[in-house]
Every structure is written in C-alpha cells, then in structure tokens.
Design an enzyme around this catalytic site. Structure first.
Site, PDB file in Angstrom:
ATOM      1  CG  ASN A   1      -1.745   1.221   1.386  1.00 38.85           C
ATOM      2  OD1 ASN A   1      -1.835   2.026   0.454  1.00 38.85           O
ATOM      3  ND2 ASN A   1      -2.373   1.404   2.542  1.00 38.85           N
ATOM      4  CD1 TRP A   2       3.883   1.155  -2.698  1.00 41.04           C
ATOM      5  CD2 TRP A   2       3.920   2.293  -4.632  1.00 41.04           C
ATOM      6  NE1 TRP A   2       4.795   0.554  -3.525  1.00 41.04           N
ATOM      7  CE2 TRP A   2       4.833   1.225  -4.729  1.00 41.04           C
ATOM      8  CE3 TRP A   2       3.764   3.138  -5.722  1.00 41.04           C
ATOM      9  CZ2 TRP A   2       5.603   1.000  -5.862  1.00 41.04           C
ATOM     10  CZ3 TRP A   2       4.528   2.907  -6.859  1.00 41.04           C
ATOM     11  CH2 TRP A   2       5.444   1.842  -6.926  1.00 41.04           C
ATOM     12  CE  LYS A   3      -0.262   3.496   4.619  1.00 41.56           C
ATOM     13  NZ  LYS A   3      -0.164   3.651   6.053  1.00 41.56           N
TER      14      LYS A   3
ATOM     15  CG  HIS B   1      -5.920   1.878   5.037  1.00 37.61           C
ATOM     16  ND1 HIS B   1      -5.538   2.937   5.818  1.00 37.61           N
ATOM     17  CD2 HIS B   1      -4.872   1.024   5.004  1.00 37.61           C
ATOM     18  CE1 HIS B   1      -4.290   2.736   6.240  1.00 37.61           C
ATOM     19  NE2 HIS B   1      -3.867   1.576   5.749  1.00 37.61           N
TER      20      HIS B   1
ATOM     21  CD  GLU C   1      -3.059   5.795   6.544  1.00 37.33           C
ATOM     22  OE1 GLU C   1      -2.923   5.797   5.303  1.00 37.33           O
ATOM     23  OE2 GLU C   1      -2.164   5.395   7.317  1.00 37.33           O
TER      24      GLU C   1
ATOM     25  CD  GLU D   1      -3.575  -2.266   7.404  1.00 41.90           C
ATOM     26  OE1 GLU D   1      -2.524  -2.601   6.882  1.00 41.90           O
ATOM     27  OE2 GLU D   1      -4.044  -1.112   7.321  1.00 41.90           O
TER      28      GLU D   1
ATOM     29  N   GLY E   1       2.502   2.619  10.983  1.00 42.38           N
ATOM     30  CA  GLY E   1       3.517   3.674  10.970  1.00 42.38           C
ATOM     31  C   GLY E   1       4.233   3.853  12.298  1.00 42.38           C
TER      32      GLY E   1
ATOM     33  CB  SER F   1       5.155  -1.154  12.073  1.00 34.63           C
ATOM     34  OG  SER F   1       4.672   0.129  12.355  1.00 34.63           O
TER      35      SER F   1
ATOM     36  N   GLY G   1       2.902  -0.781   4.372  1.00 35.41           N
ATOM     37  CA  GLY G   1       2.809   0.566   3.830  1.00 35.41           C
ATOM     38  C   GLY G   1       4.207   1.053   3.482  1.00 35.41           C
TER      39      GLY G   1
END
Ligand code: PGA
Length: 267
Positions: free
Chosen positions: A19-21, A105, A107, A175, A181, A222, A243
C-alpha cells in the site's frame, strides 16, 4: 504470474499487498521502485502473490510498463458511475489495470468512511470482480480486551451482506491502527496470533464455519524486512499489507521472501 483472484481462492498461498498511500511524488520514482524490487525479489515471486497499490494516476502507466505485475487501488467508490467528483469506480480501476482494491483502510475510516459506506465499497469491489482487501482494526488496546468487540463489530457490519459466491475474492487485513507507521516494535507475534485467531472466529461466526475458515487473513502495521518472518510463522496470517516498507525495494523483497519461506515450512 498467476492472477491474484485465482490465487486467493486457493488459500494458503501467501499474499503481500504493498500500500503505497500518497507516495512516491513522481511516476518516474514509482517505476524506479518497481524495477528495483523486481531485480531483488528473484525466486520468491512464483511462490507469493504480490500486488502493488499505487496512487490512482500511476495505475495505467504502471500497467503499460509492467504488464504482468498485479496492481490494485487503495480505495474505491461505492458508486457505479456518474456525478461523483474526485471518485474512482471499480470499473474504471479495473479498466486501468487493477485486480484488487483495499477497502476500509483506517486512513479512509479516519477521513469519514463509516461501516455502512465500507460495506457498500466492498459490494462495489466484489461486484466488479475485483479482489477486496477489507481492513479491520482497533484504534487502541486495553487490558480488558474490549478492543476485540471493535473487530467483531467491523467484521459483522461489513460482511453480513456479502453473497456466498463472492467470498472467494475476499481477503481480510488485520490492521491495528496503533501499529500503523509506529515502527519496529509495534506488534509481537503473540499479540498478532491472538488477534488473528479472534478475527478467524468472527469470520466463522459471520460467514459460517466453512466459509469463514477459507478467507485469507493478512496483517498490516509496521511490517518490515526484520519482523516479517516471525510475524508470518507465529502469527497465523497468510501474508501482509505493508505501507512504508513497500516503497523500499530491499525491505519489500525481504517481506516477500519471509512470506515465501513461511509457506515452504508449512508444506
Ligand atoms: P505501515 O502501514 O506499514 O507504514 O505501518 C500499513 C498500512 O497502513 O497499511
């Protein structure tokens, strides 16, 4: 490379979804990352399903350049088509080369996606024949274990209405928001095992024993080249949703290698 939808139904083949965001800042850099990753990953590629989820605008260019690399999207519209400024439908994603969509997700949930919208996005994804990676996870943990109720509620709310014939395209990503992160020590294999077993129980409760047992569960939060091997071998998961580490060809290839060797041990 096998199509991810086929692989997901043949459970236990590891799946790693990058997941490159909202990264990297240029298409040129995106191409460089994939080229670097493919150079490093070597033999693992055949044993693990790998999907890269870049920002939407890179999708078609990456599809043209890397014709066999499975690609996905990080979010999807619940709507089919029409006056929905800024949204991208499942059909558009598919026509630009996506075979998978991440749905729910944290976010996106933080930006306003509630359970009802997540369920509609899931239906749109599966309805278009894409693989759906449904993300669930608690914001924080407490000693009383009430975070488990959050997982149960998210799973029930999103999956109750999914038709049985679409379940072979479903993946659940555990998640925990507190681990995303957060860095190396975010979650240990034991904590992951406990949560993964509970997610499995919720899937069985919601979908029935047999169907609930067949849905792959992957982990995100992470994950990196150092912790992936222990997390997959002791944590009862079928793969990862990294990520930050998915933007680093070395880290990402280490994660893929860990997933490949966990499968070898399980055989
Ligand atoms: P991270 O992100 O690997 O950078 O923690 C995971 C995710 O949000 O999917």
């Amino acid at each position: 490379m096998k199509k991810v939808g086929t692989a997901v139904s043949a459970r236990r083949r590891p799946l790693v979804v990058g997941n490159w965001k909202m990264n990297p800042p240029t298409l040129r850099e995106a191409i460089r990352i994939i080229t670097g990753f493919r150079r490093k990953v070597g033999v693992s590629l055949g044993r693990v399903d790998i999907v890269i989820c870049p920002p939407f605008p890179y999708l078609a260019a990456l599809r043209a350049k890397f014709s066999t690399l499975p690609l996905g999207v990080q979010d999807i519209s619940a709507e089919k088509e029409g006056a929905f400024t800024g949204q991208v439908s499942a059909a558009i994603s598919k026509s630009c080369g996506a075979s998978l969509a991440i749905v729910g997700h944290s976010e996106r949930r933080a930006a306003g996606d509630g359970d009802e919208l997540v369920a509609r996005k899931l239906a749109a994804t599966l309805g278009a024949g894409l693989v759906a990676v449904l993300c669930v996870g608690e914001t924080s943990r407490d000693l009383q274990g009430s975070y488990l109720r959050v997982l149960a509620a998210q799973i029930k709310a999103s999956l109750s209405g999914v038709p049985a014939d679409k379940l072979n395209k479903l993946v659940v990503a555990y998640e925990p928001v507190w681990a995303i992160g957060a860095g190396k020590t975010a979650i240990g294999p034991r904590e992951l095992l406990e949560a993964a077993l509970y997610v499995r129980k919720c899937l069985r409760d919601t979908l029935g024993a047999k169907r609930g047992a067949a849905v792959p569960i992957i982990y995100g939060g992470s994950v990196d080249g150092d912790n992936a091997a222990a997390l997959i071998s002791e944590g009862e998961v079928d793969g990862f949703l990294p990520g930050r580490a998915s933007l680093d060809p070395y880290q990402f290839s280490e994660i893929v290698a860990a997933a490949a060797s966990a499968r070898r041990r399980a055989k």
